[in-house]
Design a protein around this motif. Structure first.
Motif, PDB file in Angstrom:
ATOM      1  N   ARG A  88       0.741  -1.123   0.008  1.00 27.61           N
ATOM      2  CA  ARG A  88      -0.045   0.302   0.175  1.00 27.61           C
ATOM      3  C   ARG A  88       0.830   1.383   0.126  1.00 27.61           C
ATOM      4  O   ARG A  88       0.697   2.238  -0.821  1.00 27.61           O
ATOM      5  CB  ARG A  88      -0.947   0.041   1.114  1.00 27.61           C
ATOM      6  N   ILE A  89       1.878   1.351   0.724  1.00 28.05           N
ATOM      7  CA  ILE A  89       2.707   2.460   0.833  1.00 28.05           C
ATOM      8  C   ILE A  89       3.822   2.592  -0.205  1.00 28.05           C
ATOM      9  O   ILE A  89       3.656   3.606  -0.809  1.00 28.05           O
ATOM     10  CB  ILE A  89       3.744   2.239   2.087  1.00 28.05           C
ATOM     11  N   SER A  90       4.163   1.355  -0.800  1.00 32.64           N
ATOM     12  CA  SER A  90       4.914   1.565  -2.257  1.00 32.64           C
ATOM     13  C   SER A  90       3.996   1.851  -3.123  1.00 32.64           C
ATOM     14  O   SER A  90       4.441   2.755  -4.148  1.00 32.64           O
ATOM     15  CB  SER A  90       5.412   0.081  -2.265  1.00 32.64           C
ATOM     16  N   GLY A  91       2.842   1.366  -3.368  1.00 34.54           N
ATOM     17  CA  GLY A  91       1.656   1.662  -4.376  1.00 34.54           C
ATOM     18  C   GLY A  91       1.586   3.279  -4.451  1.00 34.54           C
ATOM     19  O   GLY A  91       1.691   3.715  -5.581  1.00 34.54           O
ATOM     20  N   ILE A  92       1.410   3.858  -3.195  1.00 31.05           N
ATOM     21  CA  ILE A  92       1.048   5.432  -3.004  1.00 31.05           C
ATOM     22  C   ILE A  92       2.327   5.958  -3.891  1.00 31.05           C
ATOM     23  O   ILE A  92       2.283   7.076  -4.601  1.00 31.05           O
ATOM     24  CB  ILE A  92       0.894   5.856  -1.855  1.00 31.05           C
ATOM     25  N   VAL A  93       3.525   5.485  -3.404  1.00 31.24           N
ATOM     26  CA  VAL A  93       4.817   6.156  -3.779  1.00 31.24           C
ATOM     27  C   VAL A  93       5.082   5.888  -5.202  1.00 31.24           C
ATOM     28  O   VAL A  93       5.389   6.976  -6.023  1.00 31.24           O
ATOM     29  CB  VAL A  93       6.131   5.563  -2.883  1.00 31.24           C
ATOM     30  N   ILE A  94       4.826   4.684  -5.703  1.00 34.46           N
ATOM     31  CA  ILE A  94       5.010   4.465  -7.199  1.00 34.46           C
ATOM     32  C   ILE A  94       3.951   5.132  -7.991  1.00 34.46           C
ATOM     33  O   ILE A  94       4.375   5.837  -9.176  1.00 34.46           O
ATOM     34  CB  ILE A  94       4.857   2.867  -7.369  1.00 34.46           C
ATOM     35  N   ALA A  95       2.888   5.248  -7.659  1.00 33.57           N
ATOM     36  CA  ALA A  95       1.950   6.053  -8.179  1.00 33.57           C
ATOM     37  C   ALA A  95       2.110   7.382  -8.460  1.00 33.57           C
ATOM     38  O   ALA A  95       2.018   8.239  -9.415  1.00 33.57           O
ATOM     39  CB  ALA A  95       0.394   5.850  -7.642  1.00 33.57           C
ATOM     40  N   GLY A  96       2.680   8.201  -7.311  1.00 35.19           N
ATOM     41  CA  GLY A  96       3.141   9.532  -7.293  1.00 35.19           C
ATOM     42  C   GLY A  96       4.207   9.584  -8.509  1.00 35.19           C
ATOM     43  O   GLY A  96       4.467  10.644  -8.953  1.00 35.19           O
ATOM     44  N   LEU A  97       5.142   8.728  -8.375  1.00 32.36           N
ATOM     45  CA  LEU A  97       6.260   8.635  -9.232  1.00 32.36           C
ATOM     46  C   LEU A  97       5.932   8.762 -10.756  1.00 32.36           C
ATOM     47  O   LEU A  97       6.250   9.436 -11.763  1.00 32.36           O
ATOM     48  CB  LEU A  97       7.311   7.577  -8.904  1.00 32.36           C
ATOM     49  N   ILE A  98       4.897   7.758 -10.897  1.00 29.74           N
ATOM     50  CA  ILE A  98       4.316   7.742 -12.321  1.00 29.74           C
ATOM     51  C   ILE A  98       3.604   9.105 -12.926  1.00 29.74           C
ATOM     52  O   ILE A  98       3.763   9.393 -13.783  1.00 29.74           O
ATOM     53  CB  ILE A  98       3.247   6.605 -12.402  1.00 29.74           C
ATOM     54  N   ILE A  99       2.884   9.793 -11.776  1.00 32.75           N
ATOM     55  CA  ILE A  99       2.458  10.959 -12.206  1.00 32.75           C
ATOM     56  C   ILE A  99       3.378  12.073 -12.467  1.00 32.75           C
ATOM     57  O   ILE A  99       3.342  12.688 -13.531  1.00 32.75           O
ATOM     58  CB  ILE A  99       1.612  11.677 -11.148  1.00 32.75           C
ATOM     59  N   ILE A 100       4.540  12.026 -11.527  1.00 35.22           N
ATOM     60  CA  ILE A 100       5.673  13.183 -12.236  1.00 35.22           C
ATOM     61  C   ILE A 100       6.398  12.712 -13.415  1.00 35.22           C
ATOM     62  O   ILE A 100       6.569  13.480 -14.229  1.00 35.22           O
ATOM     63  CB  ILE A 100       6.759  12.833 -10.897  1.00 35.22           C
ATOM     64  N   ALA A 101       6.479  11.295 -13.645  1.00 33.93           N
ATOM     65  CA  ALA A 101       7.193  10.968 -14.823  1.00 33.93           C
ATOM     66  C   ALA A 101       6.345  11.262 -15.941  1.00 33.93           C
ATOM     67  O   ALA A 101       6.764  11.815 -17.100  1.00 33.93           O
ATOM     68  CB  ALA A 101       7.305   9.562 -14.809  1.00 33.93           C
TER      69      ALA A 101
END
Length: 145
Positions: A88-101
């Motif tokens: 869950r925590i990693s998913g939030i971080v990865i989704a945030g990085l996908i938004i930035i990318a």
């Protein structure tokens, strides 16, 4: 007392559904990013580069970044199917990085980048709203009563 348990059970089902929704959405976003990364690595000319954008990147390097983000998103989504807290925590971080990318790749694929940012925003929302299975709402709050 029974209605409180029934209400709590319904909320837990709803939260579990949101977690599953977030896992599926992250899996889809990850697989799409994997393919998008492969396209960028294999053929630079798949994407049209603009000279007026302030962020300029080598598209092969950008393909590698997208491929790695997609692969990590797929691994994290598999953890979400198992309701792991790390996922869950990693998913939030990865989704945030996908938004930035995808924000940085707006000039290369504006419609697609906007769609992926929206996709990832929904994933973040779903993972933040869903409660872990054992979590019991506190008494005295509007959500718990």
């Amino acid at each position: 007392m029974t209605t409180t348990r029934t209400t709590h059970a319904r909320k837990q089902q709803w939260a579990g559904g949101l977690m599953l929704f977030g896992a599926v959405m992250l899996m889809i976003a990850g697989v799409i990013d994997i393919f998008r990364g492969i396209m960028g690595i294999a053929k630079d000319n798949v994407f049209i580069a603009t000279n007026d954008y302030i962020f300029r990147f080598d598209l092969t390097g950008w393909g590698w970044v997208t491929l790695i983000l997609g692969a990590v998103a797929v691994v994290v989504s598999i953890g979400l199917f198992q309701s792991a807290m790390w996922a869950r925590i990693s998913g939030i971080v990865i989704a945030g990085l996908i938004i930035i990318a995808n924000f940085l790749s707006l000039p290369y694929a504006p419609l697609w980048s906007t769609l992926m940012m929206a996709f990832s925003g929904v994933v973040i929302w779903a993972l933040c709203v869903a409660r872990p299975e054992g979590a019991v709402p506190r008494r005295g709050t509007s959500r718990g009563t």
